[in-house]
Design a protein around this motif. Structure first.
Motif, PDB file in Angstrom:
ATOM      1  N   ILE A  28       0.849  -1.198   0.000  1.00 23.73           N
ATOM      2  CA  ILE A  28       0.000   0.000   0.000  1.00 23.73           C
ATOM      3  C   ILE A  28       0.880   1.241   0.000  1.00 23.73           C
ATOM      4  O   ILE A  28       1.805   1.352   0.818  1.00 23.73           O
ATOM      5  CB  ILE A  28      -0.906   0.015   1.257  1.00 23.73           C
ATOM      6  CG1 ILE A  28      -1.721  -1.271   1.354  1.00 23.73           C
ATOM      7  CG2 ILE A  28      -1.799   1.249   1.259  1.00 23.73           C
ATOM      8  CD1 ILE A  28      -2.118  -1.645   2.766  1.00 23.73           C
ATOM      9  N   ASN A  30       0.252   5.403   0.004  1.00 16.90           N
ATOM     10  CA  ASN A  30      -0.657   6.557   0.014  1.00 16.90           C
ATOM     11  C   ASN A  30       0.140   7.853  -0.087  1.00 16.90           C
ATOM     12  O   ASN A  30       0.882   8.206   0.833  1.00 16.90           O
ATOM     13  CB  ASN A  30      -1.503   6.564   1.293  1.00 16.90           C
ATOM     14  CG  ASN A  30      -2.646   5.573   1.225  1.00 16.90           C
ATOM     15  OD1 ASN A  30      -2.928   5.005   0.175  1.00 16.90           O
ATOM     16  ND2 ASN A  30      -3.304   5.352   2.349  1.00 16.90           N
ATOM     17  N   LEU A  64      -1.813  -1.452  -3.962  1.00 18.53           N
ATOM     18  CA  LEU A  64      -2.919  -0.524  -3.734  1.00 18.53           C
ATOM     19  C   LEU A  64      -2.320   0.859  -3.492  1.00 18.53           C
ATOM     20  O   LEU A  64      -1.528   1.031  -2.563  1.00 18.53           O
ATOM     21  CB  LEU A  64      -3.722  -0.991  -2.518  1.00 18.53           C
ATOM     22  CG  LEU A  64      -5.036  -0.308  -2.183  1.00 18.53           C
ATOM     23  CD1 LEU A  64      -6.049  -0.483  -3.300  1.00 18.53           C
ATOM     24  CD2 LEU A  64      -5.592  -0.863  -0.878  1.00 18.53           C
ATOM     25  N   THR A  65      -2.673   1.836  -4.325  1.00 18.40           N
ATOM     26  CA  THR A  65      -2.134   3.180  -4.147  1.00 18.40           C
ATOM     27  C   THR A  65      -3.260   4.179  -3.941  1.00 18.40           C
ATOM     28  O   THR A  65      -4.354   4.020  -4.479  1.00 18.40           O
ATOM     29  CB  THR A  65      -1.272   3.606  -5.355  1.00 18.40           C
ATOM     30  OG1 THR A  65      -2.054   3.558  -6.551  1.00 18.40           O
ATOM     31  CG2 THR A  65      -0.055   2.712  -5.503  1.00 18.40           C
ATOM     32  N   ALA A  67      -5.212   4.857  -1.411  1.00 18.31           N
ATOM     33  CA  ALA A  67      -6.387   4.086  -0.987  1.00 18.31           C
ATOM     34  C   ALA A  67      -7.278   4.878  -0.040  1.00 18.31           C
ATOM     35  O   ALA A  67      -6.813   5.463   0.933  1.00 18.31           O
ATOM     36  CB  ALA A  67      -5.946   2.793  -0.309  1.00 18.31           C
ATOM     37  N   SER A  68      -8.573   4.859  -0.328  1.00 13.33           N
ATOM     38  CA  SER A  68      -9.568   5.399   0.593  1.00 13.33           C
ATOM     39  C   SER A  68      -9.735   4.422   1.752  1.00 13.33           C
ATOM     40  O   SER A  68      -9.235   3.296   1.714  1.00 13.33           O
ATOM     41  CB  SER A  68     -10.914   5.564  -0.122  1.00 13.33           C
ATOM     42  OG  SER A  68     -11.421   4.285  -0.477  1.00 13.33           O
ATOM     43  N   ALA A  71     -11.559   1.309   0.460  1.00  9.66           N
ATOM     44  CA  ALA A  71     -10.704   0.453  -0.360  1.00  9.66           C
ATOM     45  C   ALA A  71      -9.677  -0.282   0.490  1.00  9.66           C
ATOM     46  O   ALA A  71      -9.409  -1.475   0.278  1.00  9.66           O
ATOM     47  CB  ALA A  71     -10.005   1.298  -1.427  1.00  9.66           C
ATOM     48  N   LEU A  72      -9.124   0.412   1.474  1.00 10.80           N
ATOM     49  CA  LEU A  72      -8.132  -0.198   2.359  1.00 10.80           C
ATOM     50  C   LEU A  72      -8.756  -1.299   3.207  1.00 10.80           C
ATOM     51  O   LEU A  72      -8.205  -2.397   3.334  1.00 10.80           O
ATOM     52  CB  LEU A  72      -7.513   0.884   3.240  1.00 10.80           C
ATOM     53  CG  LEU A  72      -6.252   0.570   4.020  1.00 10.80           C
ATOM     54  CD1 LEU A  72      -5.206  -0.096   3.161  1.00 10.80           C
ATOM     55  CD2 LEU A  72      -5.707   1.831   4.660  1.00 10.80           C
ATOM     56  N   ALA A  75      -9.512  -4.336   1.000  1.00 11.37           N
ATOM     57  CA  ALA A  75      -8.286  -5.040   0.633  1.00 11.37           C
ATOM     58  C   ALA A  75      -7.768  -5.870   1.802  1.00 11.37           C
ATOM     59  O   ALA A  75      -7.309  -7.000   1.616  1.00 11.37           O
ATOM     60  CB  ALA A  75      -7.226  -4.042   0.178  1.00 11.37           C
ATOM     61  N   TYR A  93       3.215  -0.886   4.139  1.00 12.41           N
ATOM     62  CA  TYR A  93       2.426   0.350   4.089  1.00 12.41           C
ATOM     63  C   TYR A  93       3.360   1.554   4.092  1.00 12.41           C
ATOM     64  O   TYR A  93       4.232   1.674   4.959  1.00 12.41           O
ATOM     65  CB  TYR A  93       1.481   0.461   5.285  1.00 12.41           C
ATOM     66  CG  TYR A  93       0.789   1.817   5.354  1.00 12.41           C
ATOM     67  CD1 TYR A  93      -0.347   2.069   4.589  1.00 12.41           C
ATOM     68  CD2 TYR A  93       1.302   2.839   6.142  1.00 12.41           C
ATOM     69  CE1 TYR A  93      -0.956   3.313   4.623  1.00 12.41           C
ATOM     70  CE2 TYR A  93       0.693   4.082   6.179  1.00 12.41           C
ATOM     71  CZ  TYR A  93      -0.435   4.319   5.409  1.00 12.41           C
ATOM     72  OH  TYR A  93      -1.035   5.547   5.431  1.00 12.41           O
ATOM     73  N   PRO A 108      -5.905   6.776   5.604  1.00 14.24           N
ATOM     74  CA  PRO A 108      -6.323   6.700   4.202  1.00 14.24           C
ATOM     75  C   PRO A 108      -6.304   8.095   3.570  1.00 14.24           C
ATOM     76  O   PRO A 108      -6.324   9.106   4.273  1.00 14.24           O
ATOM     77  CB  PRO A 108      -7.758   6.158   4.277  1.00 14.24           C
ATOM     78  CG  PRO A 108      -7.918   5.640   5.664  1.00 14.24           C
ATOM     79  CD  PRO A 108      -6.990   6.428   6.520  1.00 14.24           C
TER      80      PRO A 108
END
Length: 196
Positions: A28, A30, A64-65, A67-68, A71-72, A75, A93, A108
Motif C-alpha cells: 500500500i 498513500n 494498492l495506491t 487508498a480510501s 478500499a483499504l 483489501a 504500508y 487513508p
C-alpha cells in the motif's frame, strides 16, 4: 529459494510443506491526501516494493495506491482470507501513520479529522493489519514506512496525536518493521524513494 522460483515458473510442484497460497503480499502506498499534506514518495516506494516482491518468488502481490478507507478495509478483508492458505503473508504500508492514546492508525487518503473521536472512525487501526497477516503459517511480516511527517503541523485543530507511532508488541511469530523508532518521525528523503 532460487530453485523454488524456477520450479514455479516451469510449472513444477510446490514443496510439500508449502501451503497452496504460497507467499502473498499486500503493498500500500498513500501519497495523494485530500485533507493533509501529500507525500512525494509512498506511491513510488510501494510500486518498487511490489516489483521486488514479485521478482523474489511471491505468488501473489497486490498493489494498492492512494487508498480510501473503504478500499483499504476491503483489501485487508480479502488479504486476511487469502492468508489462511498462505505460508508467508507480508503487508507493506507507506504513507501517513499516527498514534492516539497508545493505539496506532494508518491514514487513508480520504480521512478528515476534526476531533480525536474522528481518528478511529476515519483511519485504519494497525490491529487490522496485524489481523490480516495472522493466519499465515510461517512468516507474518508488517512493514511500516510511516510517520514521515506530522500531517497536522499546519492544522489549527486540537488533536491529541502523539509524535510518531507508539511501541507495539505483536504476537509471537509476527514481525513488525518500522521506518523509525517509536515516538520519532521518519524522513521522506530527498530522492525518488524514501531512505527506508
Amino acid at each position: 529459494a532460487g530453485i523454488e522460483r524456477i520450479e514455479t515458473k516451469l510449472g513444477g510442484a510446490r514443496p510439500a510443506n508449502e501451503r497452496s497460497g504460497g507467499r502473498i503480499a499486500l503493498v500500500i502506498g498513500n501519497s495523494g491526501y485530500e485533507s493533509f499534506d501529500s507525500l512525494a514518495n509512498p506511491k513510488r516506494d510501494a510500486t518498487l516494493v511490489a516489483e521486488a516482491l514479485g521478482k523474489s518468488g511471491f505468488q501473489s502481490v497486490k498493489l494498492l495506491t492512494d487508498a480510501s478507507r473503504q478500499a483499504l478495509s476491503e483489501a485487508l478483508r480479502s488479504f486476511a482470507e487469502d492468508s489462511k492458505n498462505a505460508s508467508w503473508a507480508v503487508v507493506y504500508y507507506a504513507g501517513h501513520g499516527i498514534e492516539l492514546d497508545g493505539s496506532n492508525y494508518l491514514v487513508p487518503v480520504d480521512a478528515k479529522f476534526e476531533k480525536d473521536a474522528d481518528i478511529p472512525k476515519e483511519s485504519v487501526a494497525l490491529d487490522q493489519i496485524l489481523n490480516a497477516v495472522s493466519s499465515a503459517d510461517k512468516m507474518r511480516l508488517v512493514i511500516l514506512d510511516a510517520c514521515r511527517e506530522n500531517p497536522f503541523v499546519t492544522e489549527k485543530k486540537s488533536l491529541s496525536v502523539g509524535r510518531g507511532l507508539a511501541r507495539i508488541e505483536p504476537e509471537s511469530g509476527t514481525l513488525v518493521a518500522f521506518a523509525t523508532k517509536h515516538g520519532h518521525l521518519a524522513t521522506d528523503g530527498a530522492g525518488e524513494n524514501s531512505p527506508f
